[in-house]
Structure formats: structure tokens, C-alpha cells
Design a protein around this motif. Structure first.
Motif, PDB file in Angstrom:
ATOM      1  N   SER A  75      -0.735  -4.370 -10.442  1.00 65.43           N
ATOM      2  CA  SER A  75      -1.399  -5.105  -9.368  1.00 65.43           C
ATOM      3  C   SER A  75      -2.001  -4.149  -8.343  1.00 65.43           C
ATOM      4  O   SER A  75      -1.499  -3.031  -8.140  1.00 65.43           O
ATOM      5  CB  SER A  75      -0.400  -6.038  -8.678  1.00 65.43           C
ATOM      6  N   LEU A  76      -3.074  -4.592  -7.707  1.00 70.15           N
ATOM      7  CA  LEU A  76      -3.721  -3.846  -6.635  1.00 70.15           C
ATOM      8  C   LEU A  76      -3.597  -4.632  -5.342  1.00 70.15           C
ATOM      9  O   LEU A  76      -3.745  -5.853  -5.321  1.00 70.15           O
ATOM     10  CB  LEU A  76      -5.199  -3.612  -6.942  1.00 70.15           C
ATOM     11  N   VAL A  77      -3.345  -3.931  -4.242  1.00 69.30           N
ATOM     12  CA  VAL A  77      -3.216  -4.578  -2.944  1.00 69.30           C
ATOM     13  C   VAL A  77      -4.570  -5.134  -2.493  1.00 69.30           C
ATOM     14  O   VAL A  77      -5.619  -4.790  -3.031  1.00 69.30           O
ATOM     15  CB  VAL A  77      -2.678  -3.595  -1.878  1.00 69.30           C
ATOM     16  N   ARG A  78      -4.522  -5.997  -1.496  1.00 71.03           N
ATOM     17  CA  ARG A  78      -5.755  -6.513  -0.904  1.00 71.03           C
ATOM     18  C   ARG A  78      -6.518  -5.345  -0.289  1.00 71.03           C
ATOM     19  O   ARG A  78      -5.972  -4.599   0.540  1.00 71.03           O
ATOM     20  CB  ARG A  78      -5.396  -7.551   0.159  1.00 71.03           C
ATOM     21  N   HIS A  79      -7.756  -5.162  -0.713  1.00 68.05           N
ATOM     22  CA  HIS A  79      -8.533  -4.012  -0.271  1.00 68.05           C
ATOM     23  C   HIS A  79     -10.008  -4.379  -0.316  1.00 68.05           C
ATOM     24  O   HIS A  79     -10.375  -5.524  -0.587  1.00 68.05           O
ATOM     25  CB  HIS A  79      -8.238  -2.791  -1.149  1.00 68.05           C
ATOM     26  N   ALA A  80     -10.861  -3.413  -0.039  1.00 69.73           N
ATOM     27  CA  ALA A  80     -12.307  -3.637  -0.054  1.00 69.73           C
ATOM     28  C   ALA A  80     -12.990  -2.322  -0.413  1.00 69.73           C
ATOM     29  O   ALA A  80     -12.340  -1.274  -0.546  1.00 69.73           O
ATOM     30  CB  ALA A  80     -12.793  -4.160   1.301  1.00 69.73           C
ATOM     31  N   PRO A 104     -12.835  -8.511   1.052  1.00 69.51           N
ATOM     32  CA  PRO A 104     -11.446  -8.281   0.619  1.00 69.51           C
ATOM     33  C   PRO A 104     -11.171  -8.928  -0.746  1.00 69.51           C
ATOM     34  O   PRO A 104     -11.610 -10.053  -1.014  1.00 69.51           O
ATOM     35  CB  PRO A 104     -10.611  -8.955   1.719  1.00 69.51           C
ATOM     36  N   HIS A 105     -10.438  -8.215  -1.580  1.00 71.87           N
ATOM     37  CA  HIS A 105     -10.060  -8.730  -2.885  1.00 71.87           C
ATOM     38  C   HIS A 105      -8.802  -8.018  -3.356  1.00 71.87           C
ATOM     39  O   HIS A 105      -8.410  -6.985  -2.806  1.00 71.87           O
ATOM     40  CB  HIS A 105     -11.201  -8.536  -3.895  1.00 71.87           C
ATOM     41  N   SER A 106      -8.160  -8.569  -4.361  1.00 66.71           N
ATOM     42  CA  SER A 106      -6.935  -7.973  -4.893  1.00 66.71           C
ATOM     43  C   SER A 106      -6.795  -8.367  -6.359  1.00 66.71           C
ATOM     44  O   SER A 106      -7.476  -9.278  -6.855  1.00 66.71           O
ATOM     45  CB  SER A 106      -5.713  -8.431  -4.099  1.00 66.71           C
ATOM     46  N   ASN A 162      -1.964   2.016  -5.396  1.00 64.88           N
ATOM     47  CA  ASN A 162      -2.050   0.613  -4.998  1.00 64.88           C
ATOM     48  C   ASN A 162      -3.491   0.163  -4.776  1.00 64.88           C
ATOM     49  O   ASN A 162      -3.784  -1.032  -4.811  1.00 64.88           O
ATOM     50  CB  ASN A 162      -1.245   0.363  -3.725  1.00 64.88           C
ATOM     51  N   HIS A 163      -4.402   1.122  -4.536  1.00 65.89           N
ATOM     52  CA  HIS A 163      -5.817   0.789  -4.329  1.00 65.89           C
ATOM     53  C   HIS A 163      -6.661   1.026  -5.582  1.00 65.89           C
ATOM     54  O   HIS A 163      -7.649   0.319  -5.789  1.00 65.89           O
ATOM     55  CB  HIS A 163      -6.395   1.612  -3.173  1.00 65.89           C
ATOM     56  N   ALA A 164      -6.296   2.029  -6.399  1.00 66.44           N
ATOM     57  CA  ALA A 164      -7.119   2.392  -7.560  1.00 66.44           C
ATOM     58  C   ALA A 164      -6.489   2.032  -8.890  1.00 66.44           C
ATOM     59  O   ALA A 164      -7.171   2.031  -9.916  1.00 66.44           O
ATOM     60  CB  ALA A 164      -7.411   3.898  -7.532  1.00 66.44           C
TER      61      ALA A 164
END
Length: 280
Positions: free
Chosen positions: A23-28, A67-69, A263-265
Motif C-alpha cells: 500500500s501507498l500512503v495518501r500523497h500527490a 491526493p491519492h493512495s 510508503n510514497h514510491a
């Protein structure tokens, strides 16, 4: 654990071929971001506050700063995803109005049906990245064809020149623009959000509301985007160790930096660097 199969980067931005089960955290991202399934299980992304499917027939389309995850279902098999992070300046070479790719509203909807041409170009680019990771010119040419097909199918591109002229008028509060520039210049993690609120001359609550209405994401997410882009640039273009890059960016421990990056990539900074070097 997710795996980076191939990573290409250049003036166009980045293209990552990812075997995902993390899973990836909520990011942009500050880019036009397109997610296309290559093989494996159907999956889904959260864009804004809604869930959108990623399948052979549907793409996920994310506007700049939206924002997306990714929430992986552990009961599902892995999914190979072609993730495009495309620079607006590169797209301008095709049509000047495509500079709007970095702005809200570029994609009208976060999901759309994949045409046979888009599906074919997706598979060709993924296969060529696997077979010839060093063939950067060929990959950029395939990416050009793919992005033109995506834009022509999923965006109101004929109206972009008018929207470009209006972009400056819609660019939000001047105090927030100034603070956002300060955030981009802040290469370490020392400055807190209260500091930026004071710089804007606003209360914390007003600062948070005005920042999100002007930029499209909360200030914390914006800071994380800036730090992640700095991290990616350092991992790709510096010879410094991951520990030294972690120190440059102000993380207390390299393990904290590695967790933030993954967590982002989806993958660690070391794996991201090693796979990207296959294209050198």
C-alpha cells in the motif's frame, strides 16, 4: 513487498514499471500521473475520496497535486502497473496548451476506458523497458505516442490554450504562493507548519483552509510531496549513499527515510536507484 521492475527517467519525468503488493500512503505529485495495468490482478486506487478500478479496460488518471493512495488487498495477487509521472514542460513540446497537465482539471475524471491503442502502447512500452532497459530514446518515443493517445482520449485538450491564459488568475492567494515557494526551498525537515503559518501572517486554522483551497492539498501533504521529489532527485542523480541523502533531507535515521520513501514510491530508495541504473 512491491518490486520495481524497471524505472526510466529523463526530461519527460519518470516511468516506473512496478510489481505491486504494498500500500501507498495518501500523497500527490506535481506531475500529470497516469496508472495503467500491465498484468496480474485487477486492483484499485483512491483518488480524492473515491475508489477507482485499475483493470485491463480502465486507467486511473490523477491530476497534478491531486491526493491519492493505493490500498493493497492482501487477499489479491500482485499487479504489474505502468506508472507515468509526466512533466508539463515536456508535454509543451507537442502542444503549448498541454502545460495545463500540471494543473487541476487536466483530466476531467479519475477513471476512463482504455482504448485498444492505449492498451497496445502500454504493453509495448512495458515489454521494451523489460527487454531493453538501456533503450532510452525508444522508450521516450513510445511514451510520446502513449501520452498523446491518453490526452486525446481523456482530456478536453482543445480548450487548454484558454485555460492557460486563465491559470494565473486562478493560482490562489499570494500569501500561499509565497509560503509554497518557501516550502520548496526548505531542504530539511526543520521548519514546522506553524512556522509557515506565521510566515503567511495567518492563524493555523485559516492557513490550513486557505492553503488547501489554493493548492489543492493540505500543507502537510504538500511538504511531503516536495521532500519526496527532492529524495527522488537525489537518489537518481547523486552518488551519495542513502544514509547521506537521509541526512541531507533532515531525517533522524536512515530507516525513517527508507520507510518514508517506500510508503510514497512502493520500493526502497536503494532498490529505486539500482533499478534506474539499468537504463544508464
Amino acid at each position: 513487498m512491491s518490486t520495481a521492475l524497471r524505472i526510466a527517467h529523463g526530461a519527460f519525468g519518470r516511468v516506473a514499471l512496478l510489481d505491486m503488493d504494498w500500500s501507498l500512503v495518501r500523497h500527490a505529485h506535481p506531475h500529470c500521473h497516469v496508472l495503467l495495468k500491465v498484468e496480474g490482478a485487477d486492483t484499485q486506487f483512491v483518488v480524492g475520496d473515491k475508489v477507482y478500478p485499475l483493470t485491463n479496460e480502465t486507467a486511473v488518471l490523477v491530476n497534478g497535486w491531486q491526493p491519492h493512495s493505493y490500498v493493497h488487498d492482501p487477499d489479491r495477487p500482485r499487479t504489474v502497473i505502468l506508472a507515468l509521472y509526466v512533466e508539463p514542460e515536456w508535454l509543451m513540446a507537442f502542444r503549448p496548451g498541454w502545460a495545463a497537465s500540471g494543473a487541476p482539471g487536466f483530466f476531467v475524471h479519475p477513471s476512463g476506458g482504455v482504448s485498444p491503442r492505449i492498451r497496445g502502447l502500454t504493453m509495448n512500452l512495458a515489454a521494451d523497458m523489460m527487454a531493453r532497459p538501456e533503450a532510452r530514446t525508444a522508450h521516450e518515443s513510445l511514451l510520446s505516442d502513449l501520452m498523446i493517445a491518453v490526452i486525446e482520449r481523456f482530456t478536453p485538450w482543445r480548450s487548454f490554450p484558454a485555460s492557460i491564459r486563465e491559470m494565473n488568475a486562478r493560482s490562489g492567494d499570494w500569501r500561499i504562493r509565497r509560503v509554497a515557494a518557501s516550502m520548496r526551498a526548505e531542504t530539511r525537515r526543520g521548519a514546522g507548519l506553524d512556522t509557515f503559518a506565521r510566515e503567511a501572517g495567518l492563524s493555523r486554522a485559516h492557513f490550513f483552509r486557505l492553503f488547501e483551497s489554493s493548492i489543492g492539498v493540505p500543507p502537510k501533504v504538500y511538504l511531503n510531496v516536495v521532500r519526496m521529489e527532492q529524495a527522488v532527485d537525489a537518489v537518481l542523480n547523486q552518488s551519495a549513499s542513502v544514509r547521506n541523502i537521509s541526512n541531507q533531507l533532515g531525517f533522524a535515521e536512515p530507516a525513517h527515510f527508507t520507510r518514508f520513501f517506500r510508503n510514497h514510491a512502493g520500493v526502497s530508495p536503494r532498490e529505486f536507484r539500482n533499478v534506474s541504473r539499468l537504463a544508464s
